[in-house]
Design a protein around this motif. Sequence first.
Motif, short mmCIF file in Angstrom:
data_model
loop_
_atom_site.label_atom_id
_atom_site.label_comp_id
_atom_site.label_asym_id
_atom_site.label_seq_id
_atom_site.Cartn_x
_atom_site.Cartn_y
_atom_site.Cartn_z
N PHE A 52 -9.31 -10.73 2.53
CA PHE A 52 -10.09 -9.59 2.05
C PHE A 52 -9.55 -8.29 2.67
CE2 PHE A 52 -13.85 -6.77 2.35
CZ PHE A 52 -14.09 -6.62 1.00
N GLY A 53 -9.25 -8.33 3.98
CA GLY A 53 -8.68 -7.16 4.64
C GLY A 53 -7.34 -6.76 4.06
N PHE A 54 -6.48 -7.75 3.81
CA PHE A 54 -5.17 -7.48 3.19
C PHE A 54 -5.35 -6.83 1.83
CE2 PHE A 54 -2.73 -11.08 5.56
CZ PHE A 54 -2.61 -10.26 6.66
N ASN A 55 -6.34 -7.29 1.07
CA ASN A 55 -6.59 -6.73 -0.26
C ASN A 55 -6.99 -5.27 -0.19
OD1 ASN A 55 -6.82 -8.53 -2.97
ND2 ASN A 55 -6.94 -9.83 -1.18
N VAL A 56 -7.85 -4.94 0.75
CA VAL A 56 -8.30 -3.55 0.90
C VAL A 56 -7.11 -2.65 1.23
CG1 VAL A 56 -9.70 -1.97 2.29
CG2 VAL A 56 -10.65 -4.16 1.56
N ILE A 57 -6.28 -3.10 2.18
CA ILE A 57 -5.09 -2.33 2.58
C ILE A 57 -4.13 -2.16 1.41
CG2 ILE A 57 -3.05 -2.33 4.05
CD1 ILE A 57 -4.78 -3.83 6.14
N ALA A 58 -3.84 -3.27 0.72
CA ALA A 58 -2.88 -3.23 -0.39
C ALA A 58 -3.36 -2.34 -1.52
CB ALA A 58 -2.62 -4.64 -0.91
N PHE A 59 -4.67 -2.39 -1.81
CA PHE A 59 -5.21 -1.58 -2.90
C PHE A 59 -5.08 -0.10 -2.59
CE2 PHE A 59 -8.92 0.43 -5.05
CZ PHE A 59 -8.47 0.28 -6.35
N HIS A 60 -5.39 0.30 -1.36
CA HIS A 60 -5.28 1.71 -1.00
C HIS A 60 -3.82 2.15 -0.92
CE1 HIS A 60 -9.48 2.75 -0.41
NE2 HIS A 60 -9.66 1.56 0.14
N LEU A 61 -2.93 1.26 -0.51
CA LEU A 61 -1.50 1.58 -0.54
C LEU A 61 -1.03 1.82 -1.97
CD1 LEU A 61 0.11 -0.89 2.05
CD2 LEU A 61 0.11 1.62 2.15
N TYR A 62 -1.50 0.98 -2.88
CA TYR A 62 -1.12 1.14 -4.29
C TYR A 62 -1.59 2.50 -4.82
CZ TYR A 62 -1.53 0.87 -9.34
OH TYR A 62 -1.47 1.17 -10.67
N LEU A 63 -2.83 2.88 -4.50
CA LEU A 63 -3.34 4.17 -4.96
C LEU A 63 -2.51 5.33 -4.40
CD1 LEU A 63 -7.23 3.74 -4.76
CD2 LEU A 63 -5.77 3.65 -6.79
N ASN A 64 -2.10 5.20 -3.14
CA ASN A 64 -1.29 6.26 -2.53
C ASN A 64 0.10 6.33 -3.12
OD1 ASN A 64 -3.32 7.06 -0.75
ND2 ASN A 64 -2.71 5.61 0.83
N ILE A 65 0.71 5.16 -3.36
CA ILE A 65 2.08 5.13 -3.90
C ILE A 65 2.11 5.60 -5.34
CG2 ILE A 65 3.98 3.59 -4.58
CD1 ILE A 65 3.31 1.90 -2.11
N SER A 66 1.13 5.13 -6.12
CA SER A 66 1.12 5.46 -7.56
C SER A 66 0.62 6.86 -7.82
CB SER A 66 0.27 4.45 -8.32
OG SER A 66 -1.09 4.54 -7.92
N LYS A 67 -0.12 7.42 -6.82
CA LYS A 67 -0.73 8.74 -6.99
C LYS A 67 -1.50 8.80 -8.30
CE LYS A 67 2.73 11.30 -4.28
NZ LYS A 67 2.63 10.35 -3.24
N THR A 68 -2.29 7.73 -8.52
CA THR A 68 -3.03 7.60 -9.78
C THR A 68 -4.13 8.65 -9.87
OG1 THR A 68 -2.62 5.24 -9.73
CG2 THR A 68 -4.35 6.00 -11.21
N ASP A 69 -4.17 9.34 -10.98
CA ASP A 69 -5.27 10.26 -11.25
C ASP A 69 -6.35 9.51 -12.00
OD1 ASP A 69 -3.98 12.49 -10.13
OD2 ASP A 69 -2.84 12.80 -12.00
#
Length: 205
Positions: A52-69
């Motif tokens: 669960f912790g890995f998922n939270v970290i990975a999801f926020h990393l994805y949002l930062n990398i993709s710079k999704t609006d």
Amino acid sequence: MNDILGLVWHIEARFLNTLKEILIRPGITATNYLSGKRIRYYNFVSLLLIMFGFNVIAFHLYLNISKTDLDLESSKTLSFFSKYSKATLLFLVPILAFNAWIIFRKIKFNLAEHFVISTISLIGILTFFLVDDLVSMIGVYQPFYNISNSIDHVLETAFVFFPAFTYVNAFRKKYTFWGLVWRLVLFYVLVFSEILAIVLFINKL
């Protein structure tokens, strides 16, 4: 020092072996554990929390990398799951366990034993979520977008049907093919209905 390194290696090996067993044969892993064969497995609750912790970290990393609006609706959804992520984790295990306990009564497992099976099922789901986030990060780069998108679809199907795979793997020798089919269809209808009701209720708070 060698003893410490050996201990760390043993823990990591057991962690990875347990994760592999859960992905390949989740139902058999659960029934083995319930029958007393526990030494070979990493603690399931600890493994669940780690994933669960890995998922939270990975999801926020994805949002930062993709710079999704995110649009307004998506932002509300993201805010909701960020705020109630722990509650989401807590209520999904008992929902899976309680419905399986009702539907698979012939097995004569008690509710606590079904909690073990549902915990294993959720670990598998979180593993697919984690891989999906990692694949999505790669898909941010245009040359890999189409491949990433195709893998995403496969992974999304995998984590939706992983609970079914878990119960088939555990109980296939106890029921006929059609006996399993109608039970799993009912199981999914109940689980999705209850999750929807809980999400709507929490969202109104």
